[in-house]
Design a protein around this motif. Structure first.
Motif, PDB file in Angstrom:
ATOM      1  N   GLU A 117     -86.869 -61.087  13.404  1.00  0.00           N
ATOM      2  CA  GLU A 117     -86.171 -62.255  12.889  1.00  0.00           C
ATOM      3  C   GLU A 117     -85.473 -61.916  11.565  1.00  0.00           C
ATOM      4  OE1 GLU A 117     -87.905 -66.396  13.148  1.00  0.00           O
ATOM      5  OE2 GLU A 117     -87.976 -66.064  10.986  1.00  0.00           O
ATOM      6  N   GLY A 118     -84.283 -62.445  11.389  1.00  0.00           N
ATOM      7  CA  GLY A 118     -83.541 -62.228  10.145  1.00  0.00           C
ATOM      8  C   GLY A 118     -82.226 -62.970  10.241  1.00  0.00           C
ATOM      9  N   LEU A 119     -81.421 -62.871   9.198  1.00  0.00           N
ATOM     10  CA  LEU A 119     -80.088 -63.477   9.241  1.00  0.00           C
ATOM     11  C   LEU A 119     -79.096 -62.413   9.704  1.00  0.00           C
ATOM     12  CD1 LEU A 119     -80.409 -65.516   5.945  1.00  0.00           C
ATOM     13  CD2 LEU A 119     -80.168 -66.477   8.249  1.00  0.00           C
ATOM     14  N   ARG A 120     -78.238 -62.774  10.662  1.00  0.00           N
ATOM     15  CA  ARG A 120     -77.334 -61.807  11.291  1.00  0.00           C
ATOM     16  C   ARG A 120     -75.944 -61.876  10.664  1.00  0.00           C
ATOM     17  NH1 ARG A 120     -81.986 -59.795  12.921  1.00  0.00           N
ATOM     18  NH2 ARG A 120     -82.623 -60.317  15.057  1.00  0.00           N
ATOM     19  N   PRO A 121     -75.268 -60.729  10.535  1.00  0.00           N
ATOM     20  CA  PRO A 121     -73.913 -60.729   9.966  1.00  0.00           C
ATOM     21  C   PRO A 121     -72.974 -61.660  10.740  1.00  0.00           C
ATOM     22  CG  PRO A 121     -74.744 -58.493  10.127  1.00  0.00           C
ATOM     23  CD  PRO A 121     -75.726 -59.369  10.870  1.00  0.00           C
ATOM     24  N   CYS A 122     -72.068 -62.310  10.010  1.00  0.00           N
ATOM     25  CA  CYS A 122     -71.321 -63.448  10.567  1.00  0.00           C
ATOM     26  C   CYS A 122     -70.339 -63.078  11.676  1.00  0.00           C
ATOM     27  CB  CYS A 122     -70.577 -64.168   9.448  1.00  0.00           C
ATOM     28  SG  CYS A 122     -71.710 -64.862   8.230  1.00  0.00           S
ATOM     29  N   THR A 123     -69.509 -62.058  11.466  1.00  0.00           N
ATOM     30  CA  THR A 123     -68.528 -61.743  12.514  1.00  0.00           C
ATOM     31  C   THR A 123     -69.227 -61.256  13.795  1.00  0.00           C
ATOM     32  OG1 THR A 123     -66.800 -61.325  10.887  1.00  0.00           O
ATOM     33  CG2 THR A 123     -66.463 -60.377  13.070  1.00  0.00           C
ATOM     34  N   PRO A 124     -70.196 -60.323  13.704  1.00  0.00           N
ATOM     35  CA  PRO A 124     -70.896 -59.904  14.927  1.00  0.00           C
ATOM     36  C   PRO A 124     -71.610 -61.057  15.641  1.00  0.00           C
ATOM     37  CG  PRO A 124     -71.250 -58.315  13.189  1.00  0.00           C
ATOM     38  CD  PRO A 124     -70.562 -59.482  12.549  1.00  0.00           C
ATOM     39  N   ALA A 125     -72.312 -61.893  14.881  1.00  0.00           N
ATOM     40  CA  ALA A 125     -72.997 -63.023  15.526  1.00  0.00           C
ATOM     41  C   ALA A 125     -71.976 -63.993  16.106  1.00  0.00           C
ATOM     42  CB  ALA A 125     -73.910 -63.734  14.527  1.00  0.00           C
ATOM     43  N   GLY A 126     -70.829 -64.127  15.422  1.00  0.00           N
ATOM     44  CA  GLY A 126     -69.756 -64.976  15.942  1.00  0.00           C
ATOM     45  C   GLY A 126     -69.197 -64.446  17.252  1.00  0.00           C
ATOM     46  N   ILE A 127     -69.096 -63.130  17.385  1.00  0.00           N
ATOM     47  CA  ILE A 127     -68.623 -62.514  18.639  1.00  0.00           C
ATOM     48  C   ILE A 127     -69.599 -62.849  19.773  1.00  0.00           C
ATOM     49  CG2 ILE A 127     -68.273 -60.300  19.833  1.00  0.00           C
ATOM     50  CD1 ILE A 127     -67.269 -59.206  17.065  1.00  0.00           C
ATOM     51  N   MET A 128     -70.894 -62.742  19.488  1.00  0.00           N
ATOM     52  CA  MET A 128     -71.904 -63.061  20.519  1.00  0.00           C
ATOM     53  C   MET A 128     -71.777 -64.533  20.948  1.00  0.00           C
ATOM     54  SD  MET A 128     -73.360 -60.130  20.901  1.00  0.00           S
ATOM     55  CE  MET A 128     -74.857 -60.405  21.852  1.00  0.00           C
ATOM     56  N   ALA A 129     -71.563 -65.418  19.972  1.00  0.00           N
ATOM     57  CA  ALA A 129     -71.422 -66.849  20.279  1.00  0.00           C
ATOM     58  C   ALA A 129     -70.157 -67.098  21.094  1.00  0.00           C
ATOM     59  CB  ALA A 129     -71.397 -67.662  18.982  1.00  0.00           C
ATOM     60  N   LEU A 130     -69.093 -66.366  20.774  1.00  0.00           N
ATOM     61  CA  LEU A 130     -67.825 -66.508  21.509  1.00  0.00           C
ATOM     62  C   LEU A 130     -68.012 -66.096  22.977  1.00  0.00           C
ATOM     63  CD1 LEU A 130     -64.675 -67.005  21.186  1.00  0.00           C
ATOM     64  CD2 LEU A 130     -64.488 -64.555  20.862  1.00  0.00           C
ATOM     65  N   LEU A 131     -68.680 -64.957  23.196  1.00  0.00           N
ATOM     66  CA  LEU A 131     -68.929 -64.489  24.569  1.00  0.00           C
ATOM     67  C   LEU A 131     -69.796 -65.490  25.319  1.00  0.00           C
ATOM     68  CD1 LEU A 131     -69.569 -60.673  23.876  1.00  0.00           C
ATOM     69  CD2 LEU A 131     -67.554 -61.688  24.979  1.00  0.00           C
ATOM     70  N   ALA A 132     -70.837 -65.979  24.663  1.00  0.00           N
ATOM     71  CA  ALA A 132     -71.745 -66.933  25.317  1.00  0.00           C
ATOM     72  C   ALA A 132     -70.996 -68.216  25.676  1.00  0.00           C
ATOM     73  CB  ALA A 132     -72.933 -67.245  24.395  1.00  0.00           C
ATOM     74  N   HIS A 133     -70.167 -68.687  24.744  1.00  0.00           N
ATOM     75  CA  HIS A 133     -69.438 -69.937  24.986  1.00  0.00           C
ATOM     76  C   HIS A 133     -68.564 -69.830  26.224  1.00  0.00           C
ATOM     77  CE1 HIS A 133     -67.415 -73.721  23.908  1.00  0.00           C
ATOM     78  NE2 HIS A 133     -66.315 -73.132  24.360  1.00  0.00           N
TER      79      HIS A 133
END
Ligand code: ADP
Length: 296
Positions: free
Chosen positions: A135-151
């Motif tokens: 568990e931790g805080l994830r860097p914004c652009t990489p985590a945003g890419i994962m959210a974009l793919l999931a969406h």
């Protein structure tokens, strides 16, 4: 042969969904999560980015404060402010806007941020947690890419993913997130021989190299999903310049799905920053000792 046109993986609806979730989760907390935005000097781009982040924060029900320090602030004064924000229980997240003026060293400043409040996800405690799937805080652009793919319903689990670029900000952390999501990941970079042979093996190709039109249609497997993280300003005849990605536009005729530039990954980054602030606030609510004195 008739050529297809790739599905557009648009950023704005995915960012809106992430912001909606941030708003919903923020509203469940006893007080609004608070984002401390620290900037030093008056670099026009930094002033504008910080203003944009504060505005988006208020749109999702977060409070924020811009700590605007004068351009001649000393390293000691900046570190003292970070120390105060670390120890302040009402502060959920701290963001230090880069670049800092040349006389300040960013490294000790980023190291000083309490990892529990490091909403940029760039503190070594957080990058280490990412790489070990803790568990931790994830860097914004990489985590945003994962959210974009999931969406957009792109399945990462089991996919062969090639990431082009190994920067600390994008390539490395997105590779870690993909690995944690059960992808088979290849990390390519400037020294990779025959880049096209590598990228053609990708079901999902993520490009963060900062090289306009590095990826041409012959380098993409037909039907692949392509995520273009590049934001390059290229000159135009009218002198204004225009934004272009790392992926050649003709890739749209080969790929199954493609993120546009602008309007793809870009909007995800700020949305994820606010999501991270909410996540930090949630964890601090459950475990208040991570703020203040115990964890530095
Ligand atoms: P960003 O700001 O997008 O994170 P950086 O400029 O920090 O990117 O890093 C660029 C990355 O892209 C480096 O890891 C570099 O190895 C990679 N890269 C640059 N040019 C090429 C290229 N022609 N082929 C493959 N990788 C490249």
């Amino acid at each position: 042969m008739t050529q297809g046109t790739a599905q557009v993986l648009a950023g704005p609806p995915a960012a809106a969904a992430l912001l909606d979730e941030a708003r919903r989760r923020a509203a469940r907390l006893p007080r609004p999560p608070h984002l401390a935005l620290v900037r030093v000097g008056e670099d026009p781009a930094s002033v504008s980015y910080v203003r944009g982040k504060a505005k988006k924060a208020s749109e999702v029900g977060l409070s924020s404060h811009v700590h605007a320090l004068p351009g001649d602030t000393t390293q000691a004064d900046l570190l003292a402010l970070i120390g105060t924000l670390n120890a302040e229980p009402a502060v959920s997240g701290i963001l230090v806007q880069l670049p800092l003026p040349a006389h300040l060293d960013p490294e000790p400043v980023l190291l000083a941020v309490n990892p529990a409040k490091d909403v940029d996800g760039l503190h070594p405690a957080n990058t280490g947690a990412l790489w070990n799937a803790h568990e931790g805080l994830r860097p914004c652009t990489p985590a945003g890419i994962m959210a974009l793919l999931a969406h957009h319903g792109v399945t990462v689990r089991g996919a062969r993913v090639v990431v082009v670029g190994r920067s600390a900000l994008v390539g490395r952390p997105v590779a870690g997130l993909l690995l944690n999501a059960d992808a088979t990941v290849t990390l390519a970079h400037r020294v990779t021989p025959d880049l096209g042979a590598v990228t053609r093996g990708a079901d999902i190709l993520i490009v963060a190299a900062g090289q306009p039109h590095l990826i041409t249609p012959d380098m993409v497997r037909p039907g692949a999903t392509v995520v273009d993280v590049g934001i390059n300003r290229v000159p135009t005849e009218d002198g204004k310049g225009r934004l272009t990605g790392d992926v050649h536009p003709d890739v749209a005729h080969v790929a199954g799905a493609l993120t546009p530039v602008p309007g793809g990954v870009g909007p995800m980054t700020v949305a994820q920053l606010l999501m991270n602030t909410v996540i930090a606030a949630e964890r601090q609510h459950v475990q208040p000792e991570v703020t203040g004195e115990l964890v530095r």
